[in-house]
Design a protein around this motif. Structure first.
Motif, short mmCIF file in Angstrom:
data_model
loop_
_atom_site.label_atom_id
_atom_site.label_comp_id
_atom_site.label_asym_id
_atom_site.label_seq_id
_atom_site.Cartn_x
_atom_site.Cartn_y
_atom_site.Cartn_z
N ARG A 1 80.08 0.50 31.61
CA ARG A 1 79.94 -0.51 30.55
C ARG A 1 80.22 -1.92 31.09
NH1 ARG A 1 83.00 1.90 27.44
NH2 ARG A 1 84.88 0.59 27.53
N ILE A 2 81.21 -2.03 31.95
CA ILE A 2 81.52 -3.33 32.56
C ILE A 2 80.34 -3.83 33.38
CG2 ILE A 2 82.94 -4.40 34.37
CD1 ILE A 2 85.26 -2.61 33.25
N HIS A 3 79.72 -2.93 34.12
CA HIS A 3 78.53 -3.32 34.89
C HIS A 3 77.41 -3.79 33.98
CE1 HIS A 3 74.83 -3.13 37.10
NE2 HIS A 3 74.44 -2.06 36.45
N GLU A 4 77.12 -3.00 32.95
CA GLU A 4 75.97 -3.31 32.09
C GLU A 4 76.20 -4.54 31.22
OE1 GLU A 4 75.31 0.28 29.93
OE2 GLU A 4 74.15 1.22 31.55
N GLU A 5 77.39 -4.65 30.63
CA GLU A 5 77.66 -5.74 29.69
C GLU A 5 77.98 -7.06 30.39
OE1 GLU A 5 80.75 -4.33 27.13
OE2 GLU A 5 79.48 -2.81 26.17
N ASP A 6 78.67 -6.98 31.53
CA ASP A 6 79.11 -8.20 32.22
C ASP A 6 78.18 -8.60 33.35
OD1 ASP A 6 81.20 -7.69 30.54
OD2 ASP A 6 82.74 -7.57 32.10
N GLY A 7 77.32 -7.69 33.77
CA GLY A 7 76.46 -8.00 34.91
C GLY A 7 77.23 -8.05 36.23
N ARG A 8 78.31 -7.27 36.32
CA ARG A 8 79.10 -7.25 37.55
C ARG A 8 78.61 -6.13 38.47
NH1 ARG A 8 83.80 -10.35 35.94
NH2 ARG A 8 84.10 -10.16 33.69
N MET A 9 78.68 -6.39 39.75
CA MET A 9 78.40 -5.35 40.74
C MET A 9 79.60 -4.42 40.81
SD MET A 9 77.53 -5.83 44.82
CE MET A 9 76.17 -6.94 44.45
N VAL A 10 79.36 -3.12 40.76
CA VAL A 10 80.43 -2.12 40.89
C VAL A 10 80.07 -1.19 42.03
CG1 VAL A 10 81.68 -0.23 39.78
CG2 VAL A 10 80.98 -2.22 38.42
N ILE A 11 80.97 -1.05 42.99
CA ILE A 11 80.79 -0.12 44.11
C ILE A 11 81.96 0.85 44.07
CG2 ILE A 11 80.45 0.16 46.58
CD1 ILE A 11 79.60 -2.76 46.73
N ALA A 12 81.67 2.13 43.90
CA ALA A 12 82.74 3.11 43.71
C ALA A 12 82.61 4.27 44.69
CB ALA A 12 82.71 3.64 42.28
N ASN A 13 83.70 4.60 45.37
CA ASN A 13 83.77 5.84 46.13
C ASN A 13 83.99 6.98 45.15
OD1 ASN A 13 83.56 4.47 48.53
ND2 ASN A 13 85.74 4.48 48.97
N LEU A 14 83.13 7.98 45.21
CA LEU A 14 83.19 9.07 44.25
C LEU A 14 83.28 10.41 44.97
CD1 LEU A 14 80.44 7.71 41.85
CD2 LEU A 14 82.91 7.63 41.49
N HIS A 15 83.88 11.40 44.30
CA HIS A 15 84.12 12.67 44.96
C HIS A 15 83.32 13.82 44.37
CE1 HIS A 15 86.87 12.77 41.59
NE2 HIS A 15 87.05 14.06 41.76
N THR A 16 82.48 13.55 43.39
CA THR A 16 81.62 14.61 42.87
C THR A 16 80.19 14.10 42.76
OG1 THR A 16 82.06 14.04 40.55
CG2 THR A 16 83.48 15.71 41.54
N LEU A 17 79.25 14.99 43.07
CA LEU A 17 77.85 14.60 43.06
C LEU A 17 77.35 14.29 41.66
CD1 LEU A 17 76.50 17.25 45.59
CD2 LEU A 17 77.08 14.87 46.03
N ASP A 18 77.80 15.07 40.66
CA ASP A 18 77.30 14.85 39.31
C ASP A 18 77.74 13.49 38.78
OD1 ASP A 18 79.95 15.66 39.16
OD2 ASP A 18 79.71 16.70 37.25
N THR A 19 78.94 13.03 39.16
CA THR A 19 79.39 11.70 38.74
C THR A 19 78.49 10.63 39.33
OG1 THR A 19 81.67 12.49 38.63
CG2 THR A 19 81.34 10.11 38.68
#
Length: 273
Positions: free
Chosen positions: A188-206
Motif C-alpha cells: 500500500r505504501i508503494h502504491e499510494e505514496d509512489g515509493r520504491m520498495v525493495i524487500a528481501n523475501l523468504h517465500t516464493l508465494d510472497t
C-alpha cells in the motif's frame, strides 16, 4: 536506480558478485535466494551501512557509492531500512520509536533532551493510524506483538519521508497473519505514496503475490530478474541450486541442505556487519 557491477568481498569470500540491475521507476521489487546468497549485503550496500568493494550505486543520476558525512546521512534518510528484528528501543513508547526516524534531521541538543516539534508528534501518530496501530502509541514497544512492532518500524521509516524503502526479511520472524498485514502495508505504501520498495523475501508465494519484479540471487550473483509470473518452479530450482525434489513450501531459512560452506561463511559475515 542503477546498480552497476556492485561487489562485496569478505576476505577471500565474495558475498555479492558484480550485481547489475536498473529500476527505472518506483516499483516493488522482491529479492529471493538461499541463506548466504548475498541478499542482505546487497541491501546494506545500497543503504551504505556496508561499504562496497567495487561497483557503483546511482540514484537519479547521482553516484551515492562513496558519499561521506552529511551527504551520506542525507542519502540514508532517503533510503530507509527496515530489519527482520525491528531494531526498536523496547522500553521507549511507540511514538518515541517512530520519532527516531527524524534523528538525522535534528540537532544534537534536541536529540539529547528528547525534544520533538509538535508537528512531528502529530505526523507520527498519523502514520501509526495509517498502519492501524495508533491506539498503541503510548505503550512501550516491548508490549506489542511482533507484527505490531514491525509496523512501528515501518512507521519509523516513513517518518524519514524516504524515496526508497529497503526491507531486509521484514516478515521472516512473523506468523502468517502478521506477515500478510506487514506485506499489505508495504504494498500500500508503494502504491499510494509512489515509493520504491525493495524487500528481501523468504517465500516464493510472497514474492509472486506482492512484487512487480523479482530478482533471484545465488552465491552472490543475480541469476534471475523478471516478472513474478516468470518465477516458475524451474526458475526457483536454478535460484536455489536445487534438484527435482525442490519444494516451493521451503523457505530460504529451511533450505539448509542446499547451503554450501562458502554460503555459510558469507551468511556469518553478513550477520557481523
Amino acid at each position: 536506480m542503477r546498480i552497476e557491477k556492485l561487489t562485496k568481498r569478505f576476505g577471500a569470500n565474495v558475498a555479492v558478485d558484480t550485481a547489475d540491475f536498473h529500476i527505472g521507476k518506483p516499483a516493488m521489487v522482491g529479492i529471493i535466494g538461499a541463506s548466504g546468497a548475498g541478499k542482505s549485503t546487497l541491501l546494506r550496500m545500497i543503504n551504505r551501512l556496508t561499504e562496497s568493494s567495487e561497483g557503483a550505486i546511482r540514484f537519479n543520476d547521482r553516484d551515492v557509492t562513496h558519499l561521506t558525512g552529511r551527504a551520506k546521512r542525507e542519502w540514508q534518510s532517503q533510503c530507509a531500512m527496515i530489519f527482520q528484528q525491528f531494531n526498536l528501543v523496547p522500553r521507549l513508547d511507540v511514538v518515541s520509536n517512530v520519532l527516531h526516524g527524524t534523528l538525522n534531521k535534528r540537532s544534537t541538543m534536541a536529540t539529547l533532551f528528547n525534544l520533538y516539534p509538535t508537528e512531528d508528534i502529530h505526523k507520527a501518530i498519523e502514520i501509526l493510524d495509517r498502519l492501524g496501530i495508533a491506539e498503541h502509541a503510548p505503550k512501550r514497544a516491548e508490549a506489542l506483538s511482533g507484527g505490531q512492532q514491525q509496523r512501528v518500524a515501518i512507521a519509523r521509516a516513513l517518518m524519514q519521508d524516504p524515496q526508497i524503502i529497503l526491507a531486509d526479511e521484514p516478515i521472516a520472524s512473523l506468523d502468517p497473519m502478521n506477515a500478510q498485514i506487514v506485506m499489505d502495508a508495504l504494498r500500500r505504501i508503494h502504491e499510494e505514496d509512489g515509493r520504491m520498495v525493495i524487500a528481501n523475501l523468504h517465500t516464493l508465494d510472497t514474492a509472486r503475490n506482492y512484487c512487480d519484479r523479482v530478482i533471484g540471487m545465488r552465491n552472490g550473483k543475480i541469476v534471475f530478474d523478471g516478472r513474478p509470473d516468470q518465477l516458475t518452479t524451474g526458475a526457483a530450482r536454478d535460484i536455489y541450486g536445487a534438484g527435482a525434489d525442490f519444494s516451493e513450501g521451503a523457505t530460504s531459512t529451511d533450505i539448509n541442505a542446499l547451503e554450501t560452506p562458502q554460503q555459510a561463511r558469507i551468511r556469518d559475515a553478513e550477520a557481523l556487519v
